[in-house]
Enzyme design. Structure first.
Site, mmCIF file in Angstrom:
data_model
loop_
_atom_site.group_PDB
_atom_site.id
_atom_site.type_symbol
_atom_site.label_atom_id
_atom_site.label_comp_id
_atom_site.label_asym_id
_atom_site.label_seq_id
_atom_site.Cartn_x
_atom_site.Cartn_y
_atom_site.Cartn_z
ATOM 1 N N ARG A 159 2.201 8.236 9.080
ATOM 2 C CA ARG A 159 1.894 9.628 8.729
ATOM 3 C C ARG A 159 0.637 10.145 9.408
ATOM 4 N NH1 ARG A 159 4.316 11.896 3.711
ATOM 5 N NH2 ARG A 159 5.889 10.362 3.249
ATOM 6 N N HIS A 201 5.457 5.208 13.591
ATOM 7 C CA HIS A 201 5.982 5.996 12.466
ATOM 8 C C HIS A 201 4.926 6.526 11.499
ATOM 9 C CE1 HIS A 201 5.181 2.236 10.337
ATOM 10 N NE2 HIS A 201 5.243 2.931 9.213
ATOM 11 N N HIS A 230 12.183 5.138 13.599
ATOM 12 C CA HIS A 230 12.136 5.281 12.136
ATOM 13 C C HIS A 230 12.947 6.509 11.706
ATOM 14 C CE1 HIS A 230 10.234 6.028 8.199
ATOM 15 N NE2 HIS A 230 9.661 4.847 8.273
ATOM 16 N N GLU A 285 -2.299 5.156 2.512
ATOM 17 C CA GLU A 285 -2.221 3.728 2.161
ATOM 18 C C GLU A 285 -3.574 3.128 1.770
ATOM 19 O OE1 GLU A 285 -0.751 5.169 4.741
ATOM 20 O OE2 GLU A 285 1.384 4.706 4.604
ATOM 21 N N ASP A 296 0.783 -1.239 0.000
ATOM 22 C CA ASP A 296 0.000 0.000 0.000
ATOM 23 C C ASP A 296 0.813 1.286 0.000
ATOM 24 O OD1 ASP A 296 1.095 0.013 2.519
ATOM 25 O OD2 ASP A 296 -0.761 -0.543 3.550
ATOM 26 N N GLU A 300 -0.316 -9.033 -1.116
ATOM 27 C CA GLU A 300 -0.981 -8.449 0.065
ATOM 28 C C GLU A 300 -2.153 -7.574 -0.395
ATOM 29 O OE1 GLU A 300 0.397 -5.428 3.282
ATOM 30 O OE2 GLU A 300 1.226 -7.348 3.944
HETATM 31 C C1 UD1 Z 1 6.429 4.696 4.012
HETATM 32 C C2 UD1 Z 1 5.044 4.216 3.584
HETATM 33 C C3 UD1 Z 1 4.316 3.584 4.742
HETATM 34 C C4 UD1 Z 1 5.139 2.523 5.424
HETATM 35 C C5 UD1 Z 1 6.514 3.066 5.759
HETATM 36 C C6 UD1 Z 1 7.347 1.920 6.270
HETATM 37 C C7 UD1 Z 1 4.060 5.661 1.870
HETATM 38 C C8 UD1 Z 1 3.103 6.751 1.598
HETATM 39 N N1 UD1 Z 1 4.239 5.341 3.156
HETATM 40 O O1 UD1 Z 1 6.234 5.736 4.950
HETATM 41 O O2 UD1 Z 1 3.109 2.979 4.276
HETATM 42 O O3 UD1 Z 1 4.482 2.130 6.604
HETATM 43 O O4 UD1 Z 1 7.133 3.593 4.577
HETATM 44 O O5 UD1 Z 1 8.386 2.320 7.079
HETATM 45 O O6 UD1 Z 1 4.630 5.117 0.954
HETATM 46 N N2 UD1 Z 1 14.106 8.022 5.456
HETATM 47 C C9 UD1 Z 1 15.485 7.970 5.413
HETATM 48 N N3 UD1 Z 1 16.070 6.763 5.167
HETATM 49 C C10 UD1 Z 1 15.373 5.632 4.959
HETATM 50 C C11 UD1 Z 1 13.965 5.686 5.001
HETATM 51 C C12 UD1 Z 1 13.353 6.895 5.241
HETATM 52 O O7 UD1 Z 1 16.149 8.970 5.603
HETATM 53 O O8 UD1 Z 1 15.968 4.579 4.742
HETATM 54 C C13 UD1 Z 1 13.458 9.319 5.719
HETATM 55 C C14 UD1 Z 1 13.477 10.210 4.482
HETATM 56 O O9 UD1 Z 1 13.843 11.464 4.902
HETATM 57 C C15 UD1 Z 1 12.040 10.240 4.036
HETATM 58 C C16 UD1 Z 1 11.275 9.998 5.338
HETATM 59 O O10 UD1 Z 1 12.108 9.110 6.086
HETATM 60 O O11 UD1 Z 1 11.748 11.468 3.453
HETATM 61 C C17 UD1 Z 1 9.917 9.351 5.179
HETATM 62 O O12 UD1 Z 1 9.983 8.265 4.268
HETATM 63 P P1 UD1 Z 1 8.736 7.985 3.258
HETATM 64 O O13 UD1 Z 1 9.031 6.776 2.456
HETATM 65 O O14 UD1 Z 1 8.403 9.235 2.527
HETATM 66 O O15 UD1 Z 1 7.533 7.700 4.233
HETATM 67 P P2 UD1 Z 1 7.404 6.700 5.441
HETATM 68 O O16 UD1 Z 1 6.802 7.465 6.561
HETATM 69 O O17 UD1 Z 1 8.649 5.944 5.672
HETATM 70 N N1 UDP Z 2 11.106 -3.554 11.311
HETATM 71 C C1 UDP Z 2 12.487 -3.673 11.236
HETATM 72 N N2 UDP Z 2 13.271 -2.823 11.961
HETATM 73 C C2 UDP Z 2 12.749 -1.845 12.745
HETATM 74 C C3 UDP Z 2 11.329 -1.721 12.798
HETATM 75 C C4 UDP Z 2 10.542 -2.573 12.046
HETATM 76 O O1 UDP Z 2 13.005 -4.555 10.543
HETATM 77 O O2 UDP Z 2 13.512 -1.114 13.364
HETATM 78 C C5 UDP Z 2 10.283 -4.481 10.512
HETATM 79 C C6 UDP Z 2 9.102 -5.121 11.202
HETATM 80 O O3 UDP Z 2 9.485 -6.288 11.915
HETATM 81 C C7 UDP Z 2 8.194 -5.428 10.038
HETATM 82 C C8 UDP Z 2 8.437 -4.255 9.110
HETATM 83 O O4 UDP Z 2 9.687 -3.707 9.477
HETATM 84 O O5 UDP Z 2 8.612 -6.585 9.354
HETATM 85 C C9 UDP Z 2 7.345 -3.264 9.271
HETATM 86 O O6 UDP Z 2 7.741 -2.086 8.677
HETATM 87 P P1 UDP Z 2 7.154 -0.680 9.130
HETATM 88 O O7 UDP Z 2 6.664 -0.750 10.516
HETATM 89 O O8 UDP Z 2 8.208 0.318 8.793
HETATM 90 O O9 UDP Z 2 5.974 -0.474 8.093
HETATM 91 P P2 UDP Z 2 4.448 -0.964 8.021
HETATM 92 O O10 UDP Z 2 4.399 -2.432 8.205
HETATM 93 O O11 UDP Z 2 3.701 -0.206 9.072
HETATM 94 O O12 UDP Z 2 4.021 -0.527 6.673
#
Ligand code: UD1
Ligand code: UDP
Length: 382
Positions: A210, A208, A241, A134, A98, A120
């Site tokens: 949004r 984490h 996160h 999502e 999603d 999924e």
């Molecule tokens: C995204 C997904 C969410 C999922 C989450 C998993 C969307 C809209 N949301 O949200 O469904 O639950 O990923 O964790 O796609 N960042 C880093 N390094 C990384 C990852 C993230 O610096 O390795 C920072 C970046 O600054 C980025 C911010 O985190 O701009 C947010 O990442 P983003 O993918 O935009 O949204 P998530 O909140 O992670």
């Molecule tokens: N996870 C991880 N390291 C962390 C936190 C979460 O590997 O520090 C794993 C968690 O066990 C699960 C997945 O990340 O498998 C879930 O991702 P996240 O919570 O970022 O996203 P969501 O499932 O809410 O989309």
């Protein structure tokens, strides 16, 4: 024999954890030529998973930027993935779940008239604003996809109500397949975790989402701080996160409290081991709601709703919401009322049996006329 050319497209940590086992399954089967394209919507958090599963992408769009928005992520993926698809010419594109990568990946494949398989599929809250964006991503990919891999029978029923086109298969969730790789007795890679006394009560937490940014997240963190002060013998471990919004809020509320350990994001093996060794879990994560029940750990969900009602029905997951008082009350009960705790701490597997990837591969060979029989549905054991 002509091989079926399958391109898996993913970009964030949870998609990677759930798609790497599938990429490995496809790779191991002679009917498939498996290609992986990562968008790198996440960078470090994605790379950590690729390392864990030893998956090397064939294409890496490397799109992540600081302060990225939903629009910039979508635009970059649409522009770049079109070129990749024209170059690679897969027979089918698989997307997962999603995220923005999921939606933009499916749309890019549709623009190239390539069939889409949605892994999924069929999870719904029926609230377009939660989880945001999502819920809408899932609905839109449900319209685009021709192969729907629904983890549970309830997910299939959701898709049938929407009269999606194409074929629906009930496969279980590939996250349970992933846990065959990740859960083990070895020490943690994160050194700070090796110093935690898991003989005492440890709460594993994550937060984490949004839709929790702002007041809900402030409420959650002040509840966690209150719990830590009320139960000084309980240790709370929170891998934060990398989103700057989450980092700022978490550090402002939770840094310096002696029984709260804030860490960097953990690799998947450490995260799964942390949950397996903890007393309970508090989270707004989707994937963790599926993993913790299979480990027999009670979960308090830090959200107002969930698209994963199966474990709530089974009694191992409870919705705690985002109000401070309710979170403190529900967590305190689990820490002090052993009958309540025991009632929730039962291992259940409503989300899978570890064979979801095999079912998805079988469904694809059947769908493309390479085999005669579709896979039997996943049915959870009572
Ligand atoms: C995204 C997904 C969410 C999922 C989450 C998993 C969307 C809209 N949301 O949200 O469904 O639950 O990923 O964790 O796609 N960042 C880093 N390094 C990384 C990852 C993230 O610096 O390795 C920072 C970046 O600054 C980025 C911010 O985190 O701009 C947010 O990442 P983003 O993918 O935009 O949204 P998530 O909140 O992670
Ligand atoms: N996870 C991880 N390291 C962390 C936190 C979460 O590997 O520090 C794993 C968690 O066990 C699960 C997945 O990340 O498998 C879930 O991702 P996240 O919570 O970022 O996203 P969501 O499932 O809410 O989309």
């Amino acid at each position: 024999m002509k091989k079926l050319r399958v391109m898996s497209v993913f970009g964030t940590r949870p998609e990677a954890i759930k798609m790497c086992p599938l990429a490995l399954e496809l790779n191991a089967r002679e009917e498939f030529e498996s290609l992986v394209c990562v968008t790198a919507q996440h960078r470090e958090m994605l790379d950590s998973v690729l390392d864990t599963f030893s998956v090397r992408p064939d294409y890496d769009l490397n799109i992540m930027e600081p302060q990225q928005t939903l629009a910039t992520i979508t635009g970059k993926i649409l522009r770049q993935l079109g070129d990749v698809l024209q170059d690679a010419k897969p027979d089918v594109v698989l997307v997962h779940g999603d995220t923005t990568t999921t939606f933009a990946g499916a749309l890019a494949a549709f623009y190239e008239k390539i069939p889409v398989g949605h892994v999924e599929a069929g999870l719904r809250t029926y609230d377009r604003w939660s989880p945001f964006p999502e819920e809408m991503n899932r609905c839109m990919v449900g319209r685009i996809a021709q192969y729907h891999f629904a983890p549970t029978a309830q997910n299939r029923a959701n898709l049938e109500r929407e009269a999606v086109s194409g074929s629906i298969f009930v496969t279980g969730n590939t996250v349970i397949d992933a846990m065959k790789y990740t859960v083990n007795d070895r020490p943690f890679a994160c050194e700070a975790l090796n110093g935690v006394d898991f003989g005492g009560k440890v709460i594993a937490m994550t937060c984490h989402r949004r839709e929790n940014y702002g007041e809900p997240m402030e409420n959650i963190f002040s509840a966690v701080a209150e719990l830590a002060r009320a139960f000084p013998d309980v240790r709370i471990v929170y891998p934060v996160h990398l989103s700057p919004v989450v980092q700022r809020a978490a550090r402002a509320h939770l840094e310096g409290i002696p029984n709260i350990l804030l860490t960097e994001p953990l690799d998947a093996m450490d995260m799964h081991k942390l949950m397996a060794r903890s007393y309970m879990v508090m989270t707004d994560s989707g994937g963790i709601q599926e993993e913790a029940p299979s480990l027999g750990k009670p979960v308090l969900v830090l959200r107002r709703e969930t698209e994963r009602p199966e474990a709530v029905s089974a009694g191992t997951v409870a919705l705690a919401g985002t109000e401070r008082a309710a979170i403190v009350r529900m967590a305190s009960e689990l820490l002090t009322d052993s009958a309540k705790y025991e009632a929730m701490a039962r291992a259940v597997n409503p989300y899978g049996d570890g064979s979801a990837c095999a079912r998805i591969a079988d469904a694809l060979t059947w769908g493309f006329g390479l085999s005669d029989a579709a896979p039997a549905d996943f049915v959870p054991q009572k």
